[in-house]
Motif scaffolding. Structure first.
Motif, PDB file in Angstrom:
ATOM      1  N   PHE A 176       3.961  12.808 -20.435  1.00  0.00           N
ATOM      2  CA  PHE A 176       4.680  13.837 -19.681  1.00  0.00           C
ATOM      3  C   PHE A 176       5.251  14.903 -20.626  1.00  0.00           C
ATOM      4  O   PHE A 176       5.143  16.100 -20.367  1.00  0.00           O
ATOM      5  CB  PHE A 176       5.825  13.201 -18.868  1.00  0.00           C
ATOM      6  N   ILE A 177       5.867  14.448 -21.714  1.00  0.00           N
ATOM      7  CA  ILE A 177       6.482  15.379 -22.673  1.00  0.00           C
ATOM      8  C   ILE A 177       5.406  16.253 -23.316  1.00  0.00           C
ATOM      9  O   ILE A 177       5.561  17.471 -23.425  1.00  0.00           O
ATOM     10  CB  ILE A 177       7.305  14.598 -23.734  1.00  0.00           C
ATOM     11  N   GLN A 178       4.308  15.615 -23.697  1.00  0.00           N
ATOM     12  CA  GLN A 178       3.183  16.348 -24.306  1.00  0.00           C
ATOM     13  C   GLN A 178       2.655  17.426 -23.365  1.00  0.00           C
ATOM     14  O   GLN A 178       2.267  18.514 -23.792  1.00  0.00           O
ATOM     15  CB  GLN A 178       2.072  15.342 -24.634  1.00  0.00           C
ATOM     16  N   ALA A 179       2.671  17.140 -22.054  1.00  0.00           N
ATOM     17  CA  ALA A 179       2.153  18.106 -21.066  1.00  0.00           C
ATOM     18  C   ALA A 179       3.149  19.250 -20.810  1.00  0.00           C
ATOM     19  O   ALA A 179       2.815  20.228 -20.151  1.00  0.00           O
ATOM     20  CB  ALA A 179       1.815  17.396 -19.764  1.00  0.00           C
ATOM     21  N   ILE A 197      10.204  18.398 -18.945  1.00  0.00           N
ATOM     22  CA  ILE A 197      11.515  18.091 -19.515  1.00  0.00           C
ATOM     23  C   ILE A 197      12.191  17.015 -18.662  1.00  0.00           C
ATOM     24  O   ILE A 197      11.709  16.687 -17.574  1.00  0.00           O
ATOM     25  CB  ILE A 197      12.417  19.360 -19.601  1.00  0.00           C
ATOM     26  N   ASN A 198      13.309  16.485 -19.163  1.00  0.00           N
ATOM     27  CA  ASN A 198      14.071  15.436 -18.449  1.00  0.00           C
ATOM     28  C   ASN A 198      13.171  14.298 -17.966  1.00  0.00           C
ATOM     29  O   ASN A 198      13.241  13.881 -16.808  1.00  0.00           O
ATOM     30  CB  ASN A 198      14.835  16.033 -17.259  1.00  0.00           C
ATOM     31  N   VAL A 199      12.326  13.826 -18.853  1.00  0.00           N
ATOM     32  CA  VAL A 199      11.357  12.780 -18.508  1.00  0.00           C
ATOM     33  C   VAL A 199      12.040  11.421 -18.535  1.00  0.00           C
ATOM     34  O   VAL A 199      12.777  11.109 -19.464  1.00  0.00           O
ATOM     35  CB  VAL A 199      10.178  12.802 -19.505  1.00  0.00           C
ATOM     36  N   GLY A 202       8.980  13.791 -14.421  1.00  0.00           N
ATOM     37  CA  GLY A 202       9.216  14.872 -15.363  1.00  0.00           C
ATOM     38  C   GLY A 202       9.554  16.118 -14.547  1.00  0.00           C
ATOM     39  O   GLY A 202       9.165  16.226 -13.387  1.00  0.00           O
ATOM     40  N   GLU A 203      10.287  17.017 -15.160  1.00  0.00           N
ATOM     41  CA  GLU A 203      10.744  18.213 -14.460  1.00  0.00           C
ATOM     42  C   GLU A 203      10.152  19.469 -15.100  1.00  0.00           C
ATOM     43  O   GLU A 203       9.880  19.482 -16.303  1.00  0.00           O
ATOM     44  CB  GLU A 203      12.267  18.245 -14.568  1.00  0.00           C
TER      45      GLU A 203
END
Length: 288
Positions: free
Chosen positions: A206-209, A212-214, A285-286
């Motif tokens: 998710f972070i790689q994509a 934020i706020n994962v 994820g946001e």
């Protein structure tokens, strides 16, 4: 001469996946009550974490027969909207049927590849995907597409299996088939049921994509059935991934594999019925 390392073929995989789901569509629909009971808790958690409420526009990626799309459509109400998408047109026919039976008019279905979403940027409040992302050949591309179609502040929530040791109802059949079909271990980057299950893996994705706020939570999701043979029946009829792994076997070999699976799964039978160990990870994820 060095032999080339076998490469994962995403195009071939996607075509087989499409064909498997076209075939399994009716079964997946027929087992909807089982799916609801088995994944109901994880689904509720997913919708809560995604912050889905009245009036929201929600995209469901790899929606299948749409049992969770229906739950979502009821949650967003008449002022909300759900678009249920899947690579298989057959399975979406059942989603349409279920929506009609439920008397819902705020839900639409569309054949779509989760890696190429044909919807405009920033148009959805939330994107959900229940046990779909794990089977995408290019999970990063799928996540980036989900991010693109979200409104700023919107959330993506996905349900995936955790690790094989926590999901014996599924990992036992997988290892038996792998052994009997003499399949090599999964190649790096190859999709599959447990591809996002290890600690921190889905968060990292998710972070790689670009999310934020994962965060993620684990949800105990035992599969309850009268007997092991019912679990085998369910998997045999509606788990495309298992059929895909068995494609090189003859019909006789396949029958014998299913018998072995049933034998092994009997270990989860008690006097109160069959309890198939299963643990789901719900991640969100946001969009910044």
């Amino acid at each position: 001469m060095e032999t080339a390392t076998p490469q994962f073929d995403p195009v071939k995989y996607k075509n087989t996946t499409h064909d498997q789901w076209q075939t399994a569509a009716e079964a997946w629909y027929r087992w909807s009550p089982t799916l609801n009971q088995w994944l109901g808790k994880a689904t509720e958690t997913m919708l809560e974490m995604a912050g889905i409420s009245t009036g929201h526009r929600v995209l469901d990626v790899a929606a299948g027969a749409g049992e969770q799309s229906i739950t979502t459509a009821k949650k967003v109400g008449v002022t909300g909207y759900v678009l249920a998408t899947d690579i298989s047109s057959n399975i979406l026919e059942f989603a349409k049927q279920m929506a009609k039976q439920a008397g819902l008019e705020n839900i639409e279905t569309k054949v779509m590849d989760g890696e190429n979403l044909t919807v405009p940027d920033s148009t959805f409040d939330a994107v959900i995907s229940r046990v779909g992302l794990i089977y995408f050949p290019d999970q990063q591309r799928a996540l980036k597409e989900m991010l693109r179609v979200l409104k700023p502040g919107g959330k993506v929530a996905a349900i995936v299996y955790s690790t094989p040791d926590k999901n014996k109802f599924f990992s036992v059949p997988v290892s038996i088939i792998r052994n009997r079909a003499k399949l090599p271990p999964p190649l790096p980057g190859q999709p599959g049921p447990f591809s996002l299950g290890a600690d921190g893996v889905i968060e990292k994705s998710f972070i790689q994509a670009g999310f934020i706020n994962v965060k993620s939570v684990r949800v105990d999701s035992p599969l309850l059935m009268p007997e092991a043979k019912d679990c085998v029946q369910f998997e045999k009829e509606s788990f495309g991934a298992l059929h895909q792994m068995m494609s090189s076997l003859t019909d006789t070999e396949k029958e014998s594999v299913w018998k072995e699976i049933e034998q092994e799964l009997k270990q989860f039978e008690t006097e109160n019925g069959f309890t198939g160990p299963c643990e789901m990870v719900v991640a969100i994820g946001e969009k910044g």
